[in-house]
Write a protein that holds these residues in place. Sequence first.
Motif, PDB file in Angstrom:
ATOM      1  N   ALA A  91       0.830  -1.208   0.000  1.00 36.72           N
ATOM      2  CA  ALA A  91       0.000   0.000   0.000  1.00 36.72           C
ATOM      3  C   ALA A  91       0.867   1.262   0.000  1.00 36.72           C
ATOM      4  CB  ALA A  91      -0.924  -0.003   1.214  1.00 36.72           C
ATOM      5  N   GLY A  92       1.877   1.313   0.873  1.00 30.07           N
ATOM      6  CA  GLY A  92       2.714   2.507   0.980  1.00 30.07           C
ATOM      7  C   GLY A  92       3.502   2.778  -0.292  1.00 30.07           C
ATOM      8  N   HIS A  93       4.043   1.737  -0.880  1.00 29.25           N
ATOM      9  CA  HIS A  93       4.828   1.949  -2.105  1.00 29.25           C
ATOM     10  C   HIS A  93       3.931   2.349  -3.273  1.00 29.25           C
ATOM     11  CE1 HIS A  93       8.821   0.946  -0.624  1.00 29.25           C
ATOM     12  NE2 HIS A  93       8.259   0.025   0.124  1.00 29.25           N
ATOM     13  N   VAL A  94       2.704   1.827  -3.295  1.00 31.05           N
ATOM     14  CA  VAL A  94       1.772   2.244  -4.354  1.00 31.05           C
ATOM     15  C   VAL A  94       1.333   3.698  -4.131  1.00 31.05           C
ATOM     16  CG1 VAL A  94      -0.477   1.790  -5.439  1.00 31.05           C
ATOM     17  CG2 VAL A  94       1.090  -0.108  -4.985  1.00 31.05           C
ATOM     18  N   VAL A  95       1.238   4.129  -2.871  1.00 33.91           N
ATOM     19  CA  VAL A  95       0.970   5.555  -2.600  1.00 33.91           C
ATOM     20  C   VAL A  95       2.094   6.411  -3.195  1.00 33.91           C
ATOM     21  CG1 VAL A  95       0.916   7.336  -0.797  1.00 33.91           C
ATOM     22  CG2 VAL A  95      -0.504   5.303  -0.563  1.00 33.91           C
ATOM     23  N   GLU A  96       3.337   5.985  -3.009  1.00 30.57           N
ATOM     24  CA  GLU A  96       4.465   6.732  -3.587  1.00 30.57           C
ATOM     25  C   GLU A  96       4.302   6.844  -5.110  1.00 30.57           C
ATOM     26  OE1 GLU A  96       6.591   8.286  -1.887  1.00 30.57           O
ATOM     27  OE2 GLU A  96       6.839   7.289   0.052  1.00 30.57           O
ATOM     28  N   MET A  97       3.821   5.765  -5.733  1.00 31.49           N
ATOM     29  CA  MET A  97       3.600   5.783  -7.187  1.00 31.49           C
ATOM     30  C   MET A  97       2.457   6.727  -7.549  1.00 31.49           C
ATOM     31  SD  MET A  97       4.002   1.755  -8.171  1.00 31.49           S
ATOM     32  CE  MET A  97       5.029   1.704  -9.642  1.00 31.49           C
ATOM     33  N   ALA A  98       1.398   6.726  -6.740  1.00 34.08           N
ATOM     34  CA  ALA A  98       0.248   7.593  -7.006  1.00 34.08           C
ATOM     35  C   ALA A  98       0.637   9.063  -6.849  1.00 34.08           C
ATOM     36  CB  ALA A  98      -0.898   7.236  -6.059  1.00 34.08           C
ATOM     37  N   LYS A  99       1.429   9.359  -5.801  1.00 27.41           N
ATOM     38  CA  LYS A  99       1.873  10.740  -5.592  1.00 27.41           C
ATOM     39  C   LYS A  99       2.837  11.165  -6.692  1.00 27.41           C
ATOM     40  CE  LYS A  99       3.156  11.667  -1.261  1.00 27.41           C
ATOM     41  NZ  LYS A  99       3.765  11.280   0.039  1.00 27.41           N
ATOM     42  N   GLY A 100       3.818  10.295  -6.983  1.00 29.14           N
ATOM     43  CA  GLY A 100       4.835  10.616  -8.002  1.00 29.14           C
ATOM     44  C   GLY A 100       4.221  10.787  -9.382  1.00 29.14           C
ATOM     45  N   GLY A 101       3.238   9.934  -9.717  1.00 30.88           N
ATOM     46  CA  GLY A 101       2.629   9.977 -11.048  1.00 30.88           C
ATOM     47  C   GLY A 101       1.369  10.813 -11.080  1.00 30.88           C
ATOM     48  N   ARG A 102       1.016  11.427  -9.943  1.00 27.50           N
ATOM     49  CA  ARG A 102      -0.190  12.256  -9.824  1.00 27.50           C
ATOM     50  C   ARG A 102      -1.402  11.538 -10.393  1.00 27.50           C
ATOM     51  NH1 ARG A 102       0.327  17.753  -9.529  1.00 27.50           N
ATOM     52  NH2 ARG A 102       2.352  18.469  -8.788  1.00 27.50           N
ATOM     53  N   SER A 103      -1.693  10.401  -9.781  1.00 28.67           N
ATOM     54  CA  SER A 103      -2.803   9.605 -10.282  1.00 28.67           C
ATOM     55  C   SER A 103      -3.534   8.924  -9.130  1.00 28.67           C
ATOM     56  CB  SER A 103      -2.296   8.550 -11.273  1.00 28.67           C
ATOM     57  OG  SER A 103      -1.318   7.743 -10.664  1.00 28.67           O
ATOM     58  N   ARG A 104      -4.704   8.404  -9.461  1.00 21.23           N
ATOM     59  CA  ARG A 104      -5.498   7.631  -8.511  1.00 21.23           C
ATOM     60  C   ARG A 104      -5.362   6.172  -8.920  1.00 21.23           C
ATOM     61  NH1 ARG A 104      -9.378   8.969  -4.997  1.00 21.23           N
ATOM     62  NH2 ARG A 104     -10.808   7.297  -4.387  1.00 21.23           N
ATOM     63  N   ILE A 105      -4.983   5.341  -7.962  1.00 17.10           N
ATOM     64  CA  ILE A 105      -4.714   3.933  -8.265  1.00 17.10           C
ATOM     65  C   ILE A 105      -5.643   3.046  -7.459  1.00 17.10           C
ATOM     66  CG2 ILE A 105      -2.963   2.097  -8.146  1.00 17.10           C
ATOM     67  CD1 ILE A 105      -0.811   4.227  -8.498  1.00 17.10           C
ATOM     68  N   ARG A 106      -6.139   1.997  -8.111  1.00 17.67           N
ATOM     69  CA  ARG A 106      -6.969   1.023  -7.404  1.00 17.67           C
ATOM     70  C   ARG A 106      -6.193  -0.275  -7.231  1.00 17.67           C
ATOM     71  NH1 ARG A 106     -11.596  -2.939  -9.425  1.00 17.67           N
ATOM     72  NH2 ARG A 106     -12.079  -3.792  -7.370  1.00 17.67           N
ATOM     73  N   ILE A 107      -6.166  -0.771  -5.991  1.00 19.82           N
ATOM     74  CA  ILE A 107      -5.635  -2.112  -5.735  1.00 19.82           C
ATOM     75  C   ILE A 107      -6.826  -3.029  -5.497  1.00 19.82           C
ATOM     76  CG2 ILE A 107      -4.288  -3.563  -4.141  1.00 19.82           C
ATOM     77  CD1 ILE A 107      -2.568  -1.143  -3.463  1.00 19.82           C
ATOM     78  N   LYS A 108      -6.897  -4.108  -6.295  1.00 17.19           N
ATOM     79  CA  LYS A 108      -7.962  -5.102  -6.096  1.00 17.19           C
ATOM     80  C   LYS A 108      -7.480  -6.083  -5.037  1.00 17.19           C
ATOM     81  CE  LYS A 108      -8.061  -5.937 -10.585  1.00 17.19           C
ATOM     82  NZ  LYS A 108      -8.295  -6.693 -11.823  1.00 17.19           N
ATOM     83  N   ALA A 109      -8.000  -5.920  -3.817  1.00 16.72           N
ATOM     84  CA  ALA A 109      -7.484  -6.688  -2.680  1.00 16.72           C
ATOM     85  C   ALA A 109      -7.489  -8.192  -2.941  1.00 16.72           C
ATOM     86  CB  ALA A 109      -8.295  -6.360  -1.429  1.00 16.72           C
TER      87      ALA A 109
END
Length: 329
Positions: free
Chosen positions: A213-231
């Motif tokens: 979750a934390g590393h995907v947040v870094e990707m969302a912030k860096g790429g200025r995007s909204r990301i969905r993780i399918k649990a």
Amino acid sequence: MGPGDLDQALKGLEIPHDPNVLVGFSGSEDAGVYKIDEDTAIVQTVDFFTPVVDDPRVFGMASAANSLSDVYAMGGRPITALNLVCFPVKKLGLDTLRSILDGGLEIMREAGVALIGGHSVEDDEPKYGLSVTGIVHPDRIMTNSGLKPGDRLILTKAVGTGIIATALKAGLASEASIDAMTRSMCAINKAASEVAIRFDVKGCTDITGFGLAGHVVEMAKGGRSRIRIKAAAVPLLEGARDAASMGLIPAGAYANRKFFGSWITVDAGVATEVADLIFDPQTSGGLVLGIQADKAEAFLKALIAEGVTAAAEIGEVLEADPEGHVEIS
Ligand code: CO
Ligand code: CO
């Protein structure tokens, strides 16, 4: 130290500007990249930590695989490494240290990396890792800000090493789960990175202490995007879900949830133990990669053909979002 502490400590300090620094402090990237000439840049990283398992050789292997991972995450090919050792020689003895270093060397041999030196200090608590240098073509760097809306998210290793390690410490881990954790931590991300370069992947990071979750947040912030993780699509190590259900959650998982909480929404339908696993800090975790939707199937097939058998599509980049958010649903 917890997530963000080093960033906080560096805040306000002046970092010298150098036009050859292609990737430096400004983002939360996995490694630094410095341009040598038009065709070559060097990738540099350092990582070391305290033992995650009792077996010194396995600890050496896992730590070395983890240190190499940041170079693979940038699309680089690691070429040289330096040993970093903190060790109580009088207390634990040279044979134990030799086993740690031997485990590290085995991983370096597998990766084709030359060990060219190192440094050690006497320390009550053992720590081991590598400083790694790799090379990359300046146009082929993968970054955690490289995702685009529509990209499918691929994860290359199952999660749960932190939770299984916690169960192991409590004497509650099954043999099968210890085995799954060990194999996963000692696996290098070389093949996954090479397939990603072949598919011209631009967005990538590796999963370590911040958890998926934390590393995907870094990707969302860096790429200025909204990301969905399918649990439900996130691959879990054998026994990890059982251990999470028993509440064997490392403190780091709670720290991650707290630190990244304001960027993340967890849907009420997601099982608590699965959410805990998505926040679980990983030792030597897999890569998360973004690939255009029409190439996702071929990419997954290529990963599996190269032995990255845990690879799975776990979500997608939804839309542009200047603040960067992640929804787990
Ligand atoms: Co990293
Ligand atoms: Co790192």
